[in-house]
Design a protein around this motif. Structure first.
Motif, PDB file in Angstrom:
ATOM      1  N   ASP A 174       7.306   1.978   0.397  1.00  0.00           N
ATOM      2  CA  ASP A 174       8.211   1.245   1.287  1.00  0.00           C
ATOM      3  C   ASP A 174       7.850  -0.234   1.416  1.00  0.00           C
ATOM      4  O   ASP A 174       8.695  -1.056   1.741  1.00  0.00           O
ATOM      5  CB  ASP A 174       8.241   1.893   2.682  1.00  0.00           C
ATOM      6  CG  ASP A 174       9.104   3.153   2.675  1.00  0.00           C
ATOM      7  OD1 ASP A 174       9.810   3.381   1.658  1.00  0.00           O
ATOM      8  OD2 ASP A 174       9.080   3.913   3.665  1.00  0.00           O
ATOM      9  N   ASP A 175       6.575  -0.556   1.170  1.00  0.00           N
ATOM     10  CA  ASP A 175       6.153  -1.962   1.213  1.00  0.00           C
ATOM     11  C   ASP A 175       6.670  -2.758   0.011  1.00  0.00           C
ATOM     12  O   ASP A 175       6.665  -3.985   0.031  1.00  0.00           O
ATOM     13  CB  ASP A 175       4.615  -2.076   1.162  1.00  0.00           C
ATOM     14  CG  ASP A 175       3.968  -1.705   2.483  1.00  0.00           C
ATOM     15  OD1 ASP A 175       4.690  -1.633   3.483  1.00  0.00           O
ATOM     16  OD2 ASP A 175       2.738  -1.486   2.489  1.00  0.00           O
ATOM     17  N   ALA A 230      -0.759   8.289  -4.488  1.00  0.00           N
ATOM     18  CA  ALA A 230       0.077   9.354  -3.928  1.00  0.00           C
ATOM     19  C   ALA A 230      -0.131  10.674  -4.674  1.00  0.00           C
ATOM     20  O   ALA A 230      -0.131  11.749  -4.065  1.00  0.00           O
ATOM     21  CB  ALA A 230       1.546   8.945  -3.976  1.00  0.00           C
ATOM     22  N   ILE A 242       0.046   2.638  -6.282  1.00  0.00           N
ATOM     23  CA  ILE A 242       0.546   3.478  -5.183  1.00  0.00           C
ATOM     24  C   ILE A 242       0.849   4.884  -5.704  1.00  0.00           C
ATOM     25  O   ILE A 242       0.524   5.888  -5.063  1.00  0.00           O
ATOM     26  CB  ILE A 242       1.811   2.851  -4.547  1.00  0.00           C
ATOM     27  CG1 ILE A 242       1.476   1.498  -3.920  1.00  0.00           C
ATOM     28  CG2 ILE A 242       2.417   3.777  -3.498  1.00  0.00           C
ATOM     29  CD1 ILE A 242       2.695   0.642  -3.602  1.00  0.00           C
ATOM     30  N   LYS A 262       9.152   8.533  -5.542  1.00  0.00           N
ATOM     31  CA  LYS A 262       8.903   9.334  -4.333  1.00  0.00           C
ATOM     32  C   LYS A 262       9.510  10.731  -4.486  1.00  0.00           C
ATOM     33  O   LYS A 262       8.868  11.739  -4.166  1.00  0.00           O
ATOM     34  CB  LYS A 262       9.517   8.638  -3.100  1.00  0.00           C
ATOM     35  CG  LYS A 262       8.562   7.682  -2.423  1.00  0.00           C
ATOM     36  CD  LYS A 262       9.015   7.345  -1.012  1.00  0.00           C
ATOM     37  CE  LYS A 262      10.098   6.287  -1.018  1.00  0.00           C
ATOM     38  NZ  LYS A 262      10.434   5.811   0.335  1.00  0.00           N
ATOM     39  N   CYS A 296      -3.162  12.094  -3.104  1.00  0.00           N
ATOM     40  CA  CYS A 296      -3.273  12.102  -1.640  1.00  0.00           C
ATOM     41  C   CYS A 296      -3.350  13.546  -1.144  1.00  0.00           C
ATOM     42  O   CYS A 296      -2.633  14.424  -1.630  1.00  0.00           O
ATOM     43  CB  CYS A 296      -2.078  11.386  -1.034  1.00  0.00           C
ATOM     44  SG  CYS A 296      -2.050  11.473   0.769  1.00  0.00           S
ATOM     45  N   CYS A 345      -7.162   8.648  -0.508  1.00  0.00           N
ATOM     46  CA  CYS A 345      -6.411   7.386  -0.361  1.00  0.00           C
ATOM     47  C   CYS A 345      -7.379   6.230  -0.116  1.00  0.00           C
ATOM     48  O   CYS A 345      -7.257   5.168  -0.730  1.00  0.00           O
ATOM     49  CB  CYS A 345      -5.426   7.481   0.798  1.00  0.00           C
ATOM     50  SG  CYS A 345      -3.906   8.343   0.385  1.00  0.00           S
ATOM     51  N   ARG A 386       0.822  -1.213   0.000  1.00  0.00           N
ATOM     52  CA  ARG A 386       0.000   0.000   0.000  1.00  0.00           C
ATOM     53  C   ARG A 386       0.856   1.263   0.000  1.00  0.00           C
ATOM     54  O   ARG A 386       0.343   2.360  -0.174  1.00  0.00           O
ATOM     55  CB  ARG A 386      -0.954  -0.022   1.200  1.00  0.00           C
ATOM     56  CG  ARG A 386      -1.953  -1.179   1.120  1.00  0.00           C
ATOM     57  CD  ARG A 386      -2.826  -1.231   2.356  1.00  0.00           C
ATOM     58  NE  ARG A 386      -3.751  -0.114   2.393  1.00  0.00           N
ATOM     59  CZ  ARG A 386      -4.124   0.507   3.510  1.00  0.00           C
ATOM     60  NH1 ARG A 386      -3.634   0.126   4.671  1.00  0.00           N
ATOM     61  NH2 ARG A 386      -4.985   1.501   3.453  1.00  0.00           N
ATOM     62  N   THR A 387       2.156   1.094   0.261  1.00  0.00           N
ATOM     63  CA  THR A 387       3.067   2.239   0.181  1.00  0.00           C
ATOM     64  C   THR A 387       4.304   1.815  -0.606  1.00  0.00           C
ATOM     65  O   THR A 387       4.542   0.622  -0.804  1.00  0.00           O
ATOM     66  CB  THR A 387       3.543   2.679   1.582  1.00  0.00           C
ATOM     67  OG1 THR A 387       4.319   1.607   2.135  1.00  0.00           O
ATOM     68  CG2 THR A 387       2.407   3.014   2.504  1.00  0.00           C
ATOM     69  N   CYS A 400      -0.749   8.863   2.361  1.00  0.00           N
ATOM     70  CA  CYS A 400      -1.015   8.762   3.804  1.00  0.00           C
ATOM     71  C   CYS A 400      -1.875   7.546   4.151  1.00  0.00           C
ATOM     72  O   CYS A 400      -1.857   7.059   5.266  1.00  0.00           O
ATOM     73  CB  CYS A 400      -1.673  10.040   4.313  1.00  0.00           C
ATOM     74  SG  CYS A 400      -3.421  10.188   3.841  1.00  0.00           S
ATOM     75  N   ASN A 401      -2.619   7.032   3.158  1.00  0.00           N
ATOM     76  CA  ASN A 401      -3.524   5.890   3.354  1.00  0.00           C
ATOM     77  C   ASN A 401      -4.645   6.176   4.358  1.00  0.00           C
ATOM     78  O   ASN A 401      -5.296   5.250   4.847  1.00  0.00           O
ATOM     79  CB  ASN A 401      -2.750   4.630   3.792  1.00  0.00           C
ATOM     80  CG  ASN A 401      -1.990   4.008   2.624  1.00  0.00           C
ATOM     81  OD1 ASN A 401      -2.403   4.161   1.469  1.00  0.00           O
ATOM     82  ND2 ASN A 401      -0.895   3.349   2.912  1.00  0.00           N
ATOM     83  N   GLU A 404       5.120   9.469   0.173  1.00  0.00           N
ATOM     84  CA  GLU A 404       4.258   8.290   0.364  1.00  0.00           C
ATOM     85  C   GLU A 404       2.804   8.742   0.541  1.00  0.00           C
ATOM     86  O   GLU A 404       2.543   9.773   1.165  1.00  0.00           O
ATOM     87  CB  GLU A 404       4.660   7.534   1.642  1.00  0.00           C
ATOM     88  CG  GLU A 404       6.002   6.849   1.593  1.00  0.00           C
ATOM     89  CD  GLU A 404       5.948   5.474   0.939  1.00  0.00           C
ATOM     90  OE1 GLU A 404       4.973   5.165   0.231  1.00  0.00           O
ATOM     91  OE2 GLU A 404       6.911   4.721   1.136  1.00  0.00           O
TER      92      GLU A 404
END
Ligand SMILES: [Zn+2]
Length: 402
Positions: free
Chosen positions: A16-17, A61, A57, A29, A64, A79, A13-14, A73-74, A71
Protein backbone atom coordinates in the motif's frame (compact mmCIF):
# COMPACT_ATOMS: atom_id res chain seq x y z
CA UNK A 1 21.99 11.55 14.20
CA UNK A 2 23.45 11.25 10.71
CA UNK A 3 21.25 12.43 7.87
CA UNK A 4 19.55 9.48 6.22
CA UNK A 5 18.69 9.79 2.54
CA UNK A 6 14.94 10.13 2.03
CA UNK A 7 14.95 7.38 -0.58
CA UNK A 8 16.26 4.88 1.98
CA UNK A 9 14.35 6.22 4.93
CA UNK A 10 11.03 6.20 3.06
CA UNK A 11 11.46 3.03 1.06
CA UNK A 12 7.95 1.53 1.08
CA UNK A 13 7.48 -1.32 3.60
CA UNK A 14 4.08 -2.51 2.40
CA UNK A 15 2.39 -2.78 -1.01
CA UNK A 16 0.00 0.00 0.00
CA UNK A 17 2.98 2.32 0.48
CA UNK A 18 3.93 1.87 -3.18
CA UNK A 19 2.18 4.82 -4.85
CA UNK A 20 1.17 4.60 -8.50
CA UNK A 21 1.71 0.87 -9.29
CA UNK A 22 -1.64 -0.38 -7.98
CA UNK A 23 -2.26 -2.80 -10.88
CA UNK A 24 0.94 -4.68 -10.00
CA UNK A 25 0.70 -4.52 -6.22
CA UNK A 26 -2.94 -5.68 -6.26
CA UNK A 27 -2.06 -8.70 -8.42
CA UNK A 28 0.86 -9.63 -6.17
CA UNK A 29 -1.31 -9.30 -3.06
CA UNK A 30 -4.00 -11.50 -4.61
CA UNK A 31 -1.54 -14.22 -5.49
CA UNK A 32 -0.33 -14.19 -1.86
CA UNK A 33 -3.90 -14.34 -0.52
CA UNK A 34 -4.78 -17.26 -2.80
CA UNK A 35 -1.47 -18.96 -2.01
CA UNK A 36 -0.81 -19.39 -5.73
CA UNK A 37 2.67 -18.11 -6.31
CA UNK A 38 4.65 -18.60 -9.50
CA UNK A 39 8.30 -19.73 -9.34
CA UNK A 40 9.73 -16.86 -11.28
CA UNK A 41 8.81 -13.20 -11.69
CA UNK A 42 10.30 -10.60 -13.96
CA UNK A 43 9.92 -6.95 -12.89
CA UNK A 44 10.76 -4.73 -15.86
CA UNK A 45 10.69 -0.93 -16.10
CA UNK A 46 12.67 2.31 -15.87
CA UNK A 47 14.82 3.08 -12.86
CA UNK A 48 13.17 4.42 -9.75
CA UNK A 49 9.74 2.95 -10.50
CA UNK A 50 9.56 0.64 -7.49
CA UNK A 51 10.82 -2.69 -8.88
CA UNK A 52 13.30 -3.41 -6.10
CA UNK A 53 10.94 -2.09 -3.44
CA UNK A 54 8.16 -4.39 -4.66
CA UNK A 55 10.59 -7.32 -4.86
CA UNK A 56 11.64 -6.75 -1.24
CA UNK A 57 8.03 -6.41 -0.02
CA UNK A 58 6.97 -9.49 -1.96
CA UNK A 59 9.89 -11.54 -0.57
CA UNK A 60 9.02 -10.38 2.94
CA UNK A 61 5.32 -11.17 2.49
CA UNK A 62 6.10 -14.66 1.16
CA UNK A 63 7.83 -15.44 4.44
CA UNK A 64 5.66 -13.40 6.83
CA UNK A 65 4.30 -15.50 9.70
CA UNK A 66 1.21 -13.33 10.01
CA UNK A 67 0.19 -12.21 6.53
CA UNK A 68 -2.45 -9.41 6.59
CA UNK A 69 -4.62 -9.67 3.49
CA UNK A 70 -1.63 -10.03 1.24
CA UNK A 71 0.51 -7.49 3.12
CA UNK A 72 3.50 -8.35 5.31
CA UNK A 73 2.76 -7.68 9.02
CA UNK A 74 6.12 -5.92 9.54
CA UNK A 75 6.09 -7.18 13.15
CA UNK A 76 6.91 -10.91 13.10
CA UNK A 77 10.49 -12.11 13.45
CA UNK A 78 10.75 -12.88 9.72
CA UNK A 79 9.48 -9.44 8.68
CA UNK A 80 11.85 -7.70 11.10
CA UNK A 81 14.79 -9.76 9.88
CA UNK A 82 13.86 -9.07 6.26
CA UNK A 83 13.69 -5.30 6.90
CA UNK A 84 17.19 -5.44 8.36
CA UNK A 85 18.51 -7.47 5.44
CA UNK A 86 19.18 -10.33 7.84
CA UNK A 87 16.66 -12.91 6.67
CA UNK A 88 18.65 -15.98 5.52
CA UNK A 89 15.93 -17.17 3.13
CA UNK A 90 15.94 -13.93 1.14
CA UNK A 91 19.01 -13.78 -1.06
CA UNK A 92 19.71 -10.56 -2.95
CA UNK A 93 22.19 -10.23 -5.75
CA UNK A 94 23.11 -7.31 -7.98
CA UNK A 95 23.94 -8.71 -11.40
CA UNK A 96 25.65 -5.44 -12.33
CA UNK A 97 28.53 -6.34 -10.02
CA UNK A 98 28.21 -10.15 -9.75
CA UNK A 99 27.60 -11.35 -13.25
CA UNK A 100 30.02 -14.21 -13.84
CA UNK A 101 28.86 -17.78 -14.28
CA UNK A 102 30.79 -18.81 -11.12
CA UNK A 103 28.91 -16.30 -9.00
CA UNK A 104 25.56 -17.46 -10.35
CA UNK A 105 26.55 -21.10 -9.88
CA UNK A 106 27.52 -20.42 -6.26
CA UNK A 107 24.10 -18.96 -5.76
CA UNK A 108 22.24 -21.71 -7.57
CA UNK A 109 24.17 -24.54 -5.86
CA UNK A 110 22.30 -23.77 -2.66
CA UNK A 111 18.95 -23.59 -4.38
CA UNK A 112 17.99 -27.12 -3.40
CA UNK A 113 18.45 -26.59 0.34
CA UNK A 114 15.13 -26.05 2.05
CA UNK A 115 14.41 -22.59 3.50
CA UNK A 116 15.52 -22.33 7.11
CA UNK A 117 13.25 -19.70 8.70
CA UNK A 118 10.40 -19.13 6.29
CA UNK A 119 8.21 -20.89 3.79
CA UNK A 120 10.10 -19.82 0.67
CA UNK A 121 13.64 -19.24 -0.40
CA UNK A 122 13.50 -16.03 -2.41
CA UNK A 123 16.20 -14.95 -4.83
CA UNK A 124 16.12 -11.31 -5.89
CA UNK A 125 18.43 -10.68 -8.85
CA UNK A 126 18.66 -6.97 -9.66
CA UNK A 127 19.71 -5.70 -13.12
CA UNK A 128 19.42 -9.28 -14.39
CA UNK A 129 20.20 -8.20 -17.98
CA UNK A 130 23.83 -7.76 -16.90
CA UNK A 131 24.42 -11.51 -16.47
CA UNK A 132 26.87 -13.14 -18.88
CA UNK A 133 25.52 -15.62 -21.44
CA UNK A 134 26.82 -18.62 -19.51
CA UNK A 135 25.35 -17.20 -16.30
CA UNK A 136 21.98 -16.87 -18.07
CA UNK A 137 22.22 -20.49 -19.20
CA UNK A 138 22.88 -21.66 -15.66
CA UNK A 139 19.89 -19.63 -14.44
CA UNK A 140 17.71 -20.97 -17.24
CA UNK A 141 18.47 -24.54 -16.20
CA UNK A 142 17.20 -23.81 -12.69
CA UNK A 143 14.13 -22.01 -14.00
CA UNK A 144 13.30 -25.02 -16.15
CA UNK A 145 13.15 -27.31 -13.13
CA UNK A 146 12.56 -25.06 -10.16
CA UNK A 147 12.70 -26.61 -6.69
CA UNK A 148 9.33 -26.54 -4.88
CA UNK A 149 9.85 -23.74 -2.36
CA UNK A 150 12.01 -21.37 -4.38
CA UNK A 151 10.85 -18.08 -5.88
CA UNK A 152 12.98 -16.00 -8.24
CA UNK A 153 12.34 -12.28 -8.64
CA UNK A 154 14.36 -10.88 -11.51
CA UNK A 155 14.44 -7.12 -12.01
CA UNK A 156 15.65 -5.22 -15.06
CA UNK A 157 15.71 -1.75 -16.54
CA UNK A 158 16.51 -3.20 -19.98
CA UNK A 159 14.05 -5.90 -20.86
CA UNK A 160 15.30 -6.15 -24.46
CA UNK A 161 18.63 -7.46 -23.16
CA UNK A 162 17.05 -10.37 -21.27
CA UNK A 163 17.02 -13.59 -23.37
CA UNK A 164 13.57 -14.62 -24.59
CA UNK A 165 14.11 -18.10 -23.09
CA UNK A 166 14.33 -16.50 -19.62
CA UNK A 167 11.38 -14.15 -20.20
CA UNK A 168 9.13 -17.03 -21.27
CA UNK A 169 9.79 -18.84 -17.98
CA UNK A 170 8.67 -15.91 -15.85
CA UNK A 171 5.53 -14.05 -14.92
CA UNK A 172 6.25 -10.57 -16.22
CA UNK A 173 5.22 -7.23 -14.70
CA UNK A 174 5.85 -3.95 -16.50
CA UNK A 175 6.52 -1.11 -14.09
CA UNK A 176 5.51 2.25 -15.51
CA UNK A 177 7.00 5.64 -14.83
CA UNK A 178 5.16 7.36 -12.01
CA UNK A 179 2.73 10.07 -13.06
CA UNK A 180 3.64 13.57 -11.92
CA UNK A 181 0.57 13.53 -9.65
CA UNK A 182 1.69 10.28 -7.96
CA UNK A 183 5.17 11.71 -7.38
CA UNK A 184 3.88 14.99 -6.00
CA UNK A 185 1.50 13.05 -3.74
CA UNK A 186 4.34 10.88 -2.39
CA UNK A 187 6.63 13.89 -1.85
CA UNK A 188 3.85 15.73 -0.02
CA UNK A 189 3.35 12.72 2.23
CA UNK A 190 7.04 12.34 3.03
CA UNK A 191 7.62 16.06 3.64
CA UNK A 192 4.50 16.17 5.81
CA UNK A 193 5.83 13.29 7.92
CA UNK A 194 9.25 14.96 8.12
CA UNK A 195 7.64 18.25 9.16
CA UNK A 196 9.26 20.13 6.28
CA UNK A 197 7.57 23.14 4.66
CA UNK A 198 7.37 23.22 0.88
CA UNK A 199 6.09 25.28 -2.03
CA UNK A 200 3.69 23.36 -4.30
CA UNK A 201 5.42 24.77 -7.38
CA UNK A 202 8.76 23.35 -6.19
CA UNK A 203 7.31 19.83 -6.02
CA UNK A 204 5.87 20.20 -9.52
CA UNK A 205 9.28 21.19 -10.90
CA UNK A 206 10.94 18.25 -9.17
CA UNK A 207 8.32 15.80 -10.49
CA UNK A 208 8.83 17.16 -14.00
CA UNK A 209 12.60 16.87 -13.87
CA UNK A 210 12.56 13.40 -12.28
CA UNK A 211 10.56 12.19 -15.30
CA UNK A 212 8.69 9.37 -13.58
CA UNK A 213 11.54 8.14 -11.36
CA UNK A 214 10.77 8.34 -7.65
CA UNK A 215 14.38 7.79 -6.67
CA UNK A 216 15.48 10.83 -8.68
CA UNK A 217 12.69 12.94 -7.21
CA UNK A 218 13.71 12.05 -3.67
CA UNK A 219 17.42 12.65 -4.36
CA UNK A 220 16.58 16.14 -5.58
CA UNK A 221 14.63 16.69 -2.33
CA UNK A 222 17.67 15.42 -0.42
CA UNK A 223 19.88 17.92 -2.20
CA UNK A 224 17.49 20.77 -1.45
CA UNK A 225 17.19 19.84 2.20
CA UNK A 226 20.94 19.54 2.56
CA UNK A 227 21.44 23.22 1.80
CA UNK A 228 18.24 24.69 3.16
CA UNK A 229 17.18 22.27 5.80
CA UNK A 230 13.91 23.79 6.88
CA UNK A 231 12.00 24.12 3.59
CA UNK A 232 11.70 23.22 -0.08
CA UNK A 233 11.59 26.44 -2.12
CA UNK A 234 10.72 26.90 -5.80
CA UNK A 235 13.74 29.07 -6.55
CA UNK A 236 16.09 26.50 -5.02
CA UNK A 237 14.41 23.69 -6.94
CA UNK A 238 15.10 25.53 -10.20
CA UNK A 239 18.70 26.15 -9.24
CA UNK A 240 19.38 22.53 -8.27
CA UNK A 241 17.70 21.08 -11.34
CA UNK A 242 19.25 23.56 -13.82
CA UNK A 243 15.86 24.10 -15.41
CA UNK A 244 14.37 27.28 -16.72
CA UNK A 245 11.37 28.20 -14.63
CA UNK A 246 8.28 26.64 -16.16
CA UNK A 247 6.55 30.00 -15.88
CA UNK A 248 9.31 31.52 -17.97
CA UNK A 249 8.94 28.80 -20.61
CA UNK A 250 5.18 29.29 -20.62
CA UNK A 251 5.63 33.03 -21.19
CA UNK A 252 8.16 32.25 -23.91
CA UNK A 253 5.72 29.98 -25.72
CA UNK A 254 2.97 32.58 -25.45
CA UNK A 255 5.32 35.20 -26.92
CA UNK A 256 6.02 32.88 -29.87
CA UNK A 257 2.32 32.17 -30.39
CA UNK A 258 1.56 35.90 -30.27
CA UNK A 259 4.32 36.67 -32.75
CA UNK A 260 6.27 38.77 -30.24
CA UNK A 261 9.86 37.88 -31.13
CA UNK A 262 11.40 40.66 -29.03
CA UNK A 263 9.66 39.41 -25.91
CA UNK A 264 10.71 35.82 -26.73
CA UNK A 265 14.35 36.87 -27.14
CA UNK A 266 14.30 38.82 -23.86
CA UNK A 267 12.78 35.89 -21.95
CA UNK A 268 15.34 33.45 -23.38
CA UNK A 269 18.18 35.82 -22.48
CA UNK A 270 17.05 36.07 -18.88
CA UNK A 271 16.58 32.27 -18.62
CA UNK A 272 20.17 31.81 -19.85
CA UNK A 273 21.40 34.38 -17.35
CA UNK A 274 19.63 32.37 -14.64
CA UNK A 275 21.66 29.32 -15.61
CA UNK A 276 19.49 27.45 -18.16
CA UNK A 277 21.18 26.10 -21.30
CA UNK A 278 19.95 26.69 -24.87
CA UNK A 279 19.40 22.95 -25.17
CA UNK A 280 17.32 22.81 -22.00
CA UNK A 281 15.22 25.75 -23.11
CA UNK A 282 14.51 24.13 -26.50
CA UNK A 283 13.68 20.79 -24.87
CA UNK A 284 11.38 22.51 -22.39
CA UNK A 285 9.64 24.42 -25.18
CA UNK A 286 9.07 21.15 -27.07
CA UNK A 287 7.74 19.38 -24.00
CA UNK A 288 5.46 22.31 -23.09
CA UNK A 289 4.19 22.63 -26.69
CA UNK A 290 3.31 18.93 -26.72
CA UNK A 291 1.43 19.41 -23.44
CA UNK A 292 -0.32 22.46 -24.88
CA UNK A 293 -1.34 20.53 -28.00
CA UNK A 294 -2.72 17.69 -25.86
CA UNK A 295 -4.56 20.22 -23.73
CA UNK A 296 -6.36 21.68 -26.77
CA UNK A 297 -7.49 18.15 -27.71
CA UNK A 298 -8.32 16.62 -24.32
CA UNK A 299 -8.72 19.60 -21.99
CA UNK A 300 -6.25 17.95 -19.63
CA UNK A 301 -3.05 19.56 -18.46
CA UNK A 302 -1.64 21.71 -15.72
CA UNK A 303 0.08 25.02 -16.22
CA UNK A 304 1.54 27.57 -13.83
CA UNK A 305 0.62 30.77 -15.67
CA UNK A 306 -2.97 31.78 -14.93
CA UNK A 307 -4.24 32.63 -18.41
CA UNK A 308 -2.02 30.11 -20.24
CA UNK A 309 -4.84 27.60 -20.81
CA UNK A 310 -7.19 30.21 -22.33
CA UNK A 311 -4.48 31.59 -24.59
CA UNK A 312 -3.44 28.24 -26.06
CA UNK A 313 -7.03 27.07 -26.49
CA UNK A 314 -7.37 29.63 -29.30
CA UNK A 315 -4.41 28.31 -31.30
CA UNK A 316 -4.61 25.94 -34.24
CA UNK A 317 -2.91 22.52 -33.88
CA UNK A 318 -0.73 23.40 -36.91
CA UNK A 319 0.93 26.18 -34.98
CA UNK A 320 2.04 23.74 -32.29
CA UNK A 321 3.40 21.27 -34.85
CA UNK A 322 5.33 24.09 -36.55
CA UNK A 323 6.96 25.15 -33.31
CA UNK A 324 7.89 21.58 -32.41
CA UNK A 325 9.45 21.00 -35.86
CA UNK A 326 11.38 24.27 -35.73
CA UNK A 327 12.62 23.61 -32.17
CA UNK A 328 13.78 20.13 -33.22
CA UNK A 329 15.68 21.67 -36.14
CA UNK A 330 17.33 24.13 -33.76
CA UNK A 331 18.32 21.28 -31.43
CA UNK A 332 19.92 19.59 -34.44
CA UNK A 333 21.88 22.76 -35.32
CA UNK A 334 23.17 23.01 -31.74
CA UNK A 335 25.39 20.03 -32.45
CA UNK A 336 27.28 21.91 -35.15
CA UNK A 337 28.08 25.11 -33.31
CA UNK A 338 29.91 26.29 -30.23
CA UNK A 339 27.72 29.35 -30.04
CA UNK A 340 24.71 27.75 -28.43
CA UNK A 341 22.66 30.92 -28.30
CA UNK A 342 22.54 31.46 -32.08
CA UNK A 343 20.37 28.46 -33.09
CA UNK A 344 18.09 29.29 -30.16
CA UNK A 345 17.72 32.91 -31.24
CA UNK A 346 17.17 31.99 -34.89
CA UNK A 347 14.49 29.57 -33.74
CA UNK A 348 12.78 32.21 -31.59
CA UNK A 349 12.65 34.71 -34.44
CA UNK A 350 11.45 32.15 -37.00
CA UNK A 351 8.89 30.56 -34.71
CA UNK A 352 7.35 33.91 -33.87
CA UNK A 353 7.28 35.06 -37.51
CA UNK A 354 5.50 31.98 -38.75
CA UNK A 355 2.27 33.37 -37.42
CA UNK A 356 2.24 36.30 -39.84
CA UNK A 357 2.96 33.94 -42.78
CA UNK A 358 0.27 31.46 -41.87
CA UNK A 359 -2.31 34.18 -41.40
CA UNK A 360 -1.34 36.18 -44.48
CA UNK A 361 -4.12 38.12 -46.12
CA UNK A 362 -5.77 41.50 -45.69
CA UNK A 363 -5.93 41.87 -41.95
CA UNK A 364 -6.99 45.15 -40.43
CA UNK A 365 -4.96 44.77 -37.23
CA UNK A 366 -1.59 44.25 -38.92
CA UNK A 367 -2.33 46.74 -41.69
CA UNK A 368 -2.70 49.54 -39.15
CA UNK A 369 0.97 49.22 -38.28
CA UNK A 370 2.20 48.88 -41.88
CA UNK A 371 1.75 51.91 -44.19
CA UNK A 372 2.64 49.95 -47.38
CA UNK A 373 -0.05 47.35 -46.74
CA UNK A 374 -2.45 50.10 -45.72
CA UNK A 375 -1.97 51.85 -49.07
CA UNK A 376 -2.42 48.59 -50.94
CA UNK A 377 -5.63 47.85 -49.09
CA UNK A 378 -6.90 51.34 -49.91
CA UNK A 379 -6.27 50.72 -53.60
CA UNK A 380 -7.95 47.30 -53.43
CA UNK A 381 -10.97 48.78 -51.62
CA UNK A 382 -11.24 51.45 -54.33
CA UNK A 383 -11.13 48.76 -57.04
CA UNK A 384 -13.74 46.65 -55.26
CA UNK A 385 -15.95 49.73 -54.94
CA UNK A 386 -15.67 50.52 -58.69
CA UNK A 387 -16.35 46.91 -59.67
CA UNK A 388 -19.39 46.78 -57.41
CA UNK A 389 -20.80 49.93 -59.04
CA UNK A 390 -20.22 48.54 -62.55
CA UNK A 391 -22.02 45.29 -61.62
CA UNK A 392 -24.94 47.30 -60.23
CA UNK A 393 -25.18 49.42 -63.40
CA UNK A 394 -25.08 46.31 -65.59
CA UNK A 395 -27.81 44.56 -63.61
CA UNK A 396 -30.07 47.69 -63.77
CA UNK A 397 -29.90 47.89 -67.57
CA UNK A 398 -32.79 46.19 -69.37
CA UNK A 399 -31.79 43.05 -71.17
CA UNK A 400 -31.32 43.96 -74.86
CA UNK A 401 -29.43 41.03 -76.27
CA UNK A 402 -32.46 39.22 -77.69
ZN1 LIG B 1 5.38 -10.63 9.26
Amino acid sequence: MAYQALYRKWRPRTFDDVVGQEAITDTLKNSLIRGKVSHAFLFAGPRGTGKTSCAKIFAKALNCLNLQEGEPCNECSNCLAADQGAMPDIIEMDAASNNSVDEIRDLLDKVHYAPTEGKYKVYIIDEVHMLSISAFNALLKTLEEPPASVVFILATTELQKVPATIISRTQRYNFKRFSNEAMVQRMEYILGQEGVEYEDKALKVIAQVADGGMRDALSILDQLLSFEKSSVRYEDALEVTGFAAQEQVEKLLLALLNGDSQMALDLAKSAIQDGASAQNILNEIISLTVQAMLFTKTGQGEFLTDDFAQEIAQQSPDRFSQIIDQANDALGSLRFTNQQQIPLEVFLVQASQKRQNSQAGPQVVSAASNPAIERQIKVLKEQVHQLTQQVQQLSQRPSQAF
